[in-house]
Design a protein around this motif. Sequence first.
Motif, PDB file in Angstrom:
ATOM      1  N   UNK A   1       1.383 -16.700 -39.695  1.00 36.09           N
ATOM      2  CA  UNK A   1      -0.120 -16.395 -39.513  1.00 36.09           C
ATOM      3  C   UNK A   1      -0.590 -14.817 -39.245  1.00 36.09           C
ATOM      4  N   UNK A   2       0.707 -14.196 -38.843  1.00 32.13           N
ATOM      5  CA  UNK A   2       0.226 -12.695 -38.808  1.00 32.13           C
ATOM      6  C   UNK A   2       1.644 -12.103 -38.648  1.00 32.13           C
ATOM      7  N   UNK A   3       1.723 -10.812 -39.010  1.00 31.29           N
ATOM      8  CA  UNK A   3       3.078  -9.937 -39.198  1.00 31.29           C
ATOM      9  C   UNK A   3       2.540  -8.631 -38.742  1.00 31.29           C
ATOM     10  N   UNK A   4       3.057  -8.162 -37.399  1.00 29.79           N
ATOM     11  CA  UNK A   4       2.829  -7.018 -36.710  1.00 29.79           C
ATOM     12  C   UNK A   4       3.911  -5.980 -36.848  1.00 29.79           C
ATOM     13  N   UNK A   5       3.766  -4.846 -37.585  1.00 31.26           N
ATOM     14  CA  UNK A   5       4.682  -3.846 -37.354  1.00 31.26           C
ATOM     15  C   UNK A   5       4.563  -3.235 -35.973  1.00 31.26           C
ATOM     16  N   UNK A   6       5.929  -3.438 -35.223  1.00 31.16           N
ATOM     17  CA  UNK A   6       6.099  -3.335 -34.055  1.00 31.16           C
ATOM     18  C   UNK A   6       6.766  -2.176 -33.496  1.00 31.16           C
ATOM     19  N   UNK A   7       8.041  -2.060 -33.971  1.00 34.17           N
ATOM     20  CA  UNK A   7       8.907  -1.362 -33.288  1.00 34.17           C
ATOM     21  C   UNK A   7       9.705  -0.216 -34.296  1.00 34.17           C
TER      22      UNK A   7
END
Length: 491
Positions: free
Chosen positions: A359-365
């Motif tokens: 559903x979503x892909x977050x560029x996090x770390x």
Amino acid sequence: NEINEVPFFDVQLPYELALKIFQYLGKTELGRCAQVSRTWKVLAEDEVLWYRLCQREGYLLDTSISDHSCLKNCRARERTLKTNWKNRIGAVSQLGYELGKILCDVHSCDGVVIAGYTSGEVRLWDARTWDYTAPILEAAHGPGDAGPQPHVSFVRINSSLAVAAYEDGTISVWNLMFGREPIHHYQHNQRIQALALGSEGATVATASGFEVKVESPDDRGVWQTTGTFEIQKLVNFLHLVPGVLGSPVAVAAAEDIVYLLKAEDPGKILHSVYGQPVTCLDMSAREAAFGVKTLGWVLNEPNQILLYNLETSQCLKKMGNSIGDFTCVNLQNSPPNMLVAGNKDRRVRVFDLRKSESLCSLYAHQLGVSAVQMDDWKIVSGGEEGLVCVWDQRMGTKLWEMHARHPVRHIWFNSHSLITANIPDEKTPRGTSSMDDELTTHRKHRGIIYAYEFSVDQLAVESVLPICRSFYDEVTGYNYNLGLAVPYDNI
């Protein structure tokens, strides 16, 4: 009220009968019904309806209907908490224990935090009441044993029990209601690789060498071994299936094999593909989700998360197409039909289990994701670089972040609080020794636990520094043990 009959289309119903019909509606439907007419508005705002609705959603469990004049205030409190989360409004405190030296492992359950240290000590905090003077749980080794106590390898806690595993293979179990002395302990001949505690009840599972042992009390409260399982490889991950009646069921991931350990079928293999090790594992009452590291560029096959049904032992879904390894997955605490996972490619992904798609892909770390949890609107993720990020899941935007020195190994939150733990990878930093006589270790090596409180009822005066919360009856011996007369002490 003074309304005796309620118009229902072409009939007039008694108020009590109309109220009986309306009790099957949710908050959205009640809001729509309140716009039909004045009579329906009175009915839709009835205190009995909202009291039952709040109890179904987990509010006002310990109160009666006469205690509140307007039970719809629960919805206003929920909106305020959401605003506080988004704007980082609230109190934050550090749960530290300087005499414990270096932090080894942290776990939490409903706001109660347990931590193990290289000094061999295990400590509890109750973040629900801001009780930062909780007792130290006594080890089974005893204070008179020669030499230093072994390091704590793993700690786990649920609503009634606390468990700790030590470097020498010892397991200690405490009852949270009976005091500091352990109620049960047993020994493995080798180092313990994994520890699991049932989310409810009193079942402990440990993996050491090529053996998995399950212990639980009988009807008289006497602890006994309920199962011993021999497996082919060393265990990396171990979980107990929640909500199982009768004999406990465990799931163990040993390199590239996932075992379903039952008393009636001790050697059952849930998944096995040679050369494709399991990189993370989590489960709910009926399903198990784990990340698999494939051969990648050799066979042009990306790394995936597999979802298995524990009753049929069938693979239900294959999700994700990532070059990096999946390092953490959270299925048990996610909303229904949802799953959140972290990856070495520095992204957090949310999957819909009904469609097997992201559903979503977050560029996090910057250095990969090490811990993650989500609810119906937000995601909290922790990284190897020590960064904790809070995300709005529907908007896909970062709300705020906090940084500490060591990797984030534990994250837990509910509607009003958040617990994070930064645990060092290096337990014996350069220049120090386990035989040192120093009472404390330099703070940059220790690791840290943070407790955030976003409740609107939290008073600002309660968010004082830990140095101002110490008591005079504590054991002296280090610089931070101070008791201040004013303004924070209760006189």
